[in-house]
Design an enzyme around this catalytic site. Sequence first.
Site, mmCIF file in Angstrom:
data_model
loop_
_atom_site.group_PDB
_atom_site.id
_atom_site.type_symbol
_atom_site.label_atom_id
_atom_site.label_comp_id
_atom_site.label_asym_id
_atom_site.label_seq_id
_atom_site.Cartn_x
_atom_site.Cartn_y
_atom_site.Cartn_z
ATOM 1 N N HIS A 179 76.054 57.306 44.442
ATOM 2 C CA HIS A 179 77.086 57.524 45.465
ATOM 3 C C HIS A 179 76.451 57.843 46.818
ATOM 4 C CE1 HIS A 179 80.211 57.660 42.361
ATOM 5 N NE2 HIS A 179 81.117 57.813 43.312
ATOM 6 N N ARG A 212 78.580 65.076 46.221
ATOM 7 C CA ARG A 212 78.120 64.950 44.840
ATOM 8 C C ARG A 212 77.575 66.279 44.319
ATOM 9 N NH1 ARG A 212 80.895 61.755 42.826
ATOM 10 N NH2 ARG A 212 79.441 60.991 41.241
ATOM 11 N N HIS A 218 75.548 66.076 40.701
ATOM 12 C CA HIS A 218 74.192 65.769 41.154
ATOM 13 C C HIS A 218 73.560 67.012 41.761
ATOM 14 C CE1 HIS A 218 73.731 61.425 40.659
ATOM 15 N NE2 HIS A 218 74.970 61.264 41.091
ATOM 16 N N ASP A 222 68.731 64.908 44.328
ATOM 17 C CA ASP A 222 69.237 63.578 43.949
ATOM 18 C C ASP A 222 69.858 62.890 45.165
ATOM 19 O OD1 ASP A 222 68.629 64.341 41.316
ATOM 20 O OD2 ASP A 222 70.698 64.913 40.882
#
Length: 265
Positions: A179, A212, A218, A222
Amino acid sequence: MTRNFTLIVGAVFAAGLAACAATTTPQAPALADTSKPAPLNPPPTDLTGYLAADALDGAALLGPPPAPASLRGQADRAYYEETRALAGSPRWSQAITDNDLWGGGALKQYACKLGVSIDEQQTPTTLRVLHRIELDVRTIGTPAKDLYNRPRPLIGDDKPICIPREDWMKTNASYPSGHSMTGWAWALILAELAPAKADAMLSIGKSVGDSRAICGVHYISDIEAGRTLAAAMVARLHGDPQFQRDIAKARGEMARAKTAPAGCS
């Protein structure tokens, strides 16, 4: 006094070396599942990405994620724990919106800030470019996910996350964030197509990634890795002849576009 200072400096230097060594230790493969791509909520398509799988070595570019015991690994975990308290907040709601890149989510936010509806009728080439880039994210990002195979932060606890827990979360690795990679790549491309709106495009791209971690799916590292790989991918795309032709058409579409998206607040 001099002897004490020397001992302190030596201890700090040794701790730094230990942290660096821990950070560069790859995670042992245990959960990889290459049968299912990261769930980015795309609409059905017959399109393919622009890039071949060997166009970039994302795993080599990024290197491994922080080891859990390293200072960065501990900071990642601390941020996950801290942000669970945001459940139900306006920022939590934004993370839910950002989770859906397509249907009324991130793509609409870009369009609203542009003042231009990104759709099949008005800007079909622009929409196609963004869709093909999202497919490239899978091509370029998946090898690094599979190699380093970092478990997502939510695995092993029952703390709140902003989307329903599903079985794919146990096998779809966390590093880098797809994402974040998609959101940042879209932001860079749209900033290029509409330079006057660059600040707004990049702000949305950053929010998509940050969400995220807020969501709990996440780690911060990340997300940072996703942005790094997205920037490398966009640079590589500019050397692709088909992308060059499409981006020229998309630039013309954006210049001619008159219809603003509906439902923008």
